[in-house]
Design an enzyme around this catalytic site. Sequence first.
Site, PDB file in Angstrom:
ATOM      1  N   GLY A 144      -5.786   8.064  -2.968  1.00  0.00           N
ATOM      2  CA  GLY A 144      -4.512   8.506  -3.538  1.00  0.00           C
ATOM      3  C   GLY A 144      -3.998   9.809  -2.949  1.00  0.00           C
ATOM      4  N   ARG A 146       6.035   4.929   2.061  1.00  0.00           N
ATOM      5  CA  ARG A 146       4.939   5.873   2.322  1.00  0.00           C
ATOM      6  C   ARG A 146       4.847   6.088   3.828  1.00  0.00           C
ATOM      7  NH1 ARG A 146      -1.334   4.851   0.270  1.00  0.00           N
ATOM      8  NH2 ARG A 146      -2.030   7.006   0.531  1.00  0.00           N
ATOM      9  N   HIS A 153       6.820  -7.473  -2.275  1.00  0.00           N
ATOM     10  CA  HIS A 153       6.635  -6.808  -0.975  1.00  0.00           C
ATOM     11  C   HIS A 153       7.577  -7.404   0.074  1.00  0.00           C
ATOM     12  CE1 HIS A 153       3.281  -4.489  -2.286  1.00  0.00           C
ATOM     13  NE2 HIS A 153       2.421  -5.469  -2.356  1.00  0.00           N
ATOM     14  N   SER A 195      -4.507   2.988   4.343  1.00  0.00           N
ATOM     15  CA  SER A 195      -4.692   2.347   3.046  1.00  0.00           C
ATOM     16  C   SER A 195      -4.730   0.822   3.202  1.00  0.00           C
ATOM     17  CB  SER A 195      -3.548   2.773   2.122  1.00  0.00           C
ATOM     18  OG  SER A 195      -3.743   2.250   0.843  1.00  0.00           O
ATOM     19  N   ASP A 223      -6.778  10.090 -11.128  1.00  0.00           N
ATOM     20  CA  ASP A 223      -8.076   9.958 -11.804  1.00  0.00           C
ATOM     21  C   ASP A 223      -7.966   9.134 -13.087  1.00  0.00           C
ATOM     22  OD1 ASP A 223      -9.196  11.371  -9.796  1.00  0.00           O
ATOM     23  OD2 ASP A 223      -9.176  13.306 -10.859  1.00  0.00           O
ATOM     24  N   LYS A 243       0.791  -1.237   0.000  1.00  0.00           N
ATOM     25  CA  LYS A 243       0.000   0.000   0.000  1.00  0.00           C
ATOM     26  C   LYS A 243       0.823   1.287   0.000  1.00  0.00           C
ATOM     27  CE  LYS A 243      -3.433  -0.878  -0.652  1.00  0.00           C
ATOM     28  NZ  LYS A 243      -3.760  -1.429  -2.005  1.00  0.00           N
TER      29      LYS A 243
HETATM   30  P1  A3P Z   1      -5.108   4.864  -0.891  1.00  0.00           P
HETATM   31  O1  A3P Z   1      -5.706   3.624  -0.332  1.00  0.00           O
HETATM   32  O2  A3P Z   1      -4.606   5.785   0.184  1.00  0.00           O
HETATM   33  O3  A3P Z   1      -5.976   5.563  -1.849  1.00  0.00           O
HETATM   34  P2  A3P Z   1      -0.286  -0.195  -3.691  1.00  0.00           P
HETATM   35  O4  A3P Z   1      -0.279  -0.082  -5.168  1.00  0.00           O
HETATM   36  O5  A3P Z   1       1.089  -0.301  -3.091  1.00  0.00           O
HETATM   37  O6  A3P Z   1      -1.219  -1.268  -3.238  1.00  0.00           O
HETATM   38  O7  A3P Z   1      -0.806   1.197  -3.112  1.00  0.00           O
HETATM   39  C1  A3P Z   1      -2.141   1.580  -3.259  1.00  0.00           C
HETATM   40  C2  A3P Z   1      -2.279   3.004  -2.829  1.00  0.00           C
HETATM   41  O8  A3P Z   1      -1.693   3.854  -3.828  1.00  0.00           O
HETATM   42  C3  A3P Z   1      -3.746   3.424  -2.707  1.00  0.00           C
HETATM   43  O9  A3P Z   1      -3.772   4.442  -1.703  1.00  0.00           O
HETATM   44  C4  A3P Z   1      -3.987   3.979  -4.102  1.00  0.00           C
HETATM   45  O10 A3P Z   1      -5.109   4.812  -4.213  1.00  0.00           O
HETATM   46  C5  A3P Z   1      -2.697   4.750  -4.305  1.00  0.00           C
HETATM   47  N1  A3P Z   1      -2.444   5.068  -5.718  1.00  0.00           N
HETATM   48  C6  A3P Z   1      -2.425   4.231  -6.771  1.00  0.00           C
HETATM   49  N2  A3P Z   1      -2.238   4.931  -7.917  1.00  0.00           N
HETATM   50  C7  A3P Z   1      -2.130   6.233  -7.564  1.00  0.00           C
HETATM   51  C8  A3P Z   1      -1.932   7.442  -8.294  1.00  0.00           C
HETATM   52  N3  A3P Z   1      -1.826   7.451  -9.621  1.00  0.00           N
HETATM   53  N4  A3P Z   1      -1.884   8.606  -7.601  1.00  0.00           N
HETATM   54  C9  A3P Z   1      -2.002   8.620  -6.251  1.00  0.00           C
HETATM   55  N5  A3P Z   1      -2.194   7.495  -5.502  1.00  0.00           N
HETATM   56  C10 A3P Z   1      -2.258   6.322  -6.158  1.00  0.00           C
END
Ligand code: A3P
Length: 293
Positions: free
Chosen positions: A257, A129, A107, A137, A230, A45
């Site tokens: 995000g 992060r 991971h 998240s 988006d 995450k």
């Molecule tokens: P949130 O749950 O805070 O929205 P991973 O890919 O390591 O599983 O991480 C997922 C997290 O990255 C999620 O966070 C997701 O929304 C965010 N994420 C993925 N693509 C993103 C983007 N283009 N911009 C910002 N956040 C992004």
Amino acid sequence: MDSTLRPELFDFHGVMMTHYFTDNWNNYQNFQARPDDILIATYPKAGTTWVSYILDLLYFDQTSTARKTSTPIYERVPFLEFAVPGLETGKDLADGLSTSPRLIKTHLPVQFIPKSFWDQNCRIVYVARNAKDNMVSFFHFDRMNNIQPESGEWSSFFQRFLEGKMVFGSWHDHVNGWWKKKETYSNLHYMFFEDLVEDTEGEIAKLCSFLGLSPSTEEVETLSSSVQFDNMKKDKMANYSTLPVMDQKISPFMRKGKVGDWKNHFTVAQNEAFDEDYKKKTTDPTLKFRTEV
Ligand code: A3P
């Protein structure tokens, strides 16, 4: 949706894991890396999919339309330790990649990385992060993903996170272990989710310099705009909507995000408890995180 898939956590060589990521241990430990393989390593995450997508577009955007329209990100960038019955293992998917370079996601904490990645001196991109947003998240992810342990209520999840009882272990151990590795392994680029949110173009430029790529300013601008939240949220190949183990009605994979969403989850008391615990566990002052931008 099959909630019987939900696994238990157990201690695996000192790290909490679930069997989905240890069942194939012997096979993936013997993974034969190639010198041009690129490993994307993260605590879950932390922005894995985002950085995977950036790397994929950097290398293969022009390659084929099929890749863009019908190959989900989890097949373009296999998850090395993944072993869920009925789905191809990450190791087999990685072995089957015909691209050069091969992009591979993991991971695993640094001490579990298969030896050949080090022997081949592969490039590694680590994304970290801040722990508060990472925790939030992770909570929503465990709610919606049937191959993760049950999230339980927020208050118990919060406690469990502080105790490091998460899949892939403690956040502190993970981010610190990889940070320390930089001292002895120079082919490691350590980046932060918060920087990527604040300045996507700047972070892409740094990434390119690490990778030895030199795209034009215009190409970086175009890439940066196609990987904004988006756009990725709408993209079926990036938003995991094709993966059956996730119930995106509970919480979407592309959730918010943002930096700072922890403020909508942490109570004042939890924040104080978190900060106190964090201070105790922070051993290296050179590794700094931002909980807002
Ligand atoms: P949130 O749950 O805070 O929205 P991973 O890919 O390591 O599983 O991480 C997922 C997290 O990255 C999620 O966070 C997701 O929304 C965010 N994420 C993925 N693509 C993103 C983007 N283009 N911009 C910002 N956040 C992004």
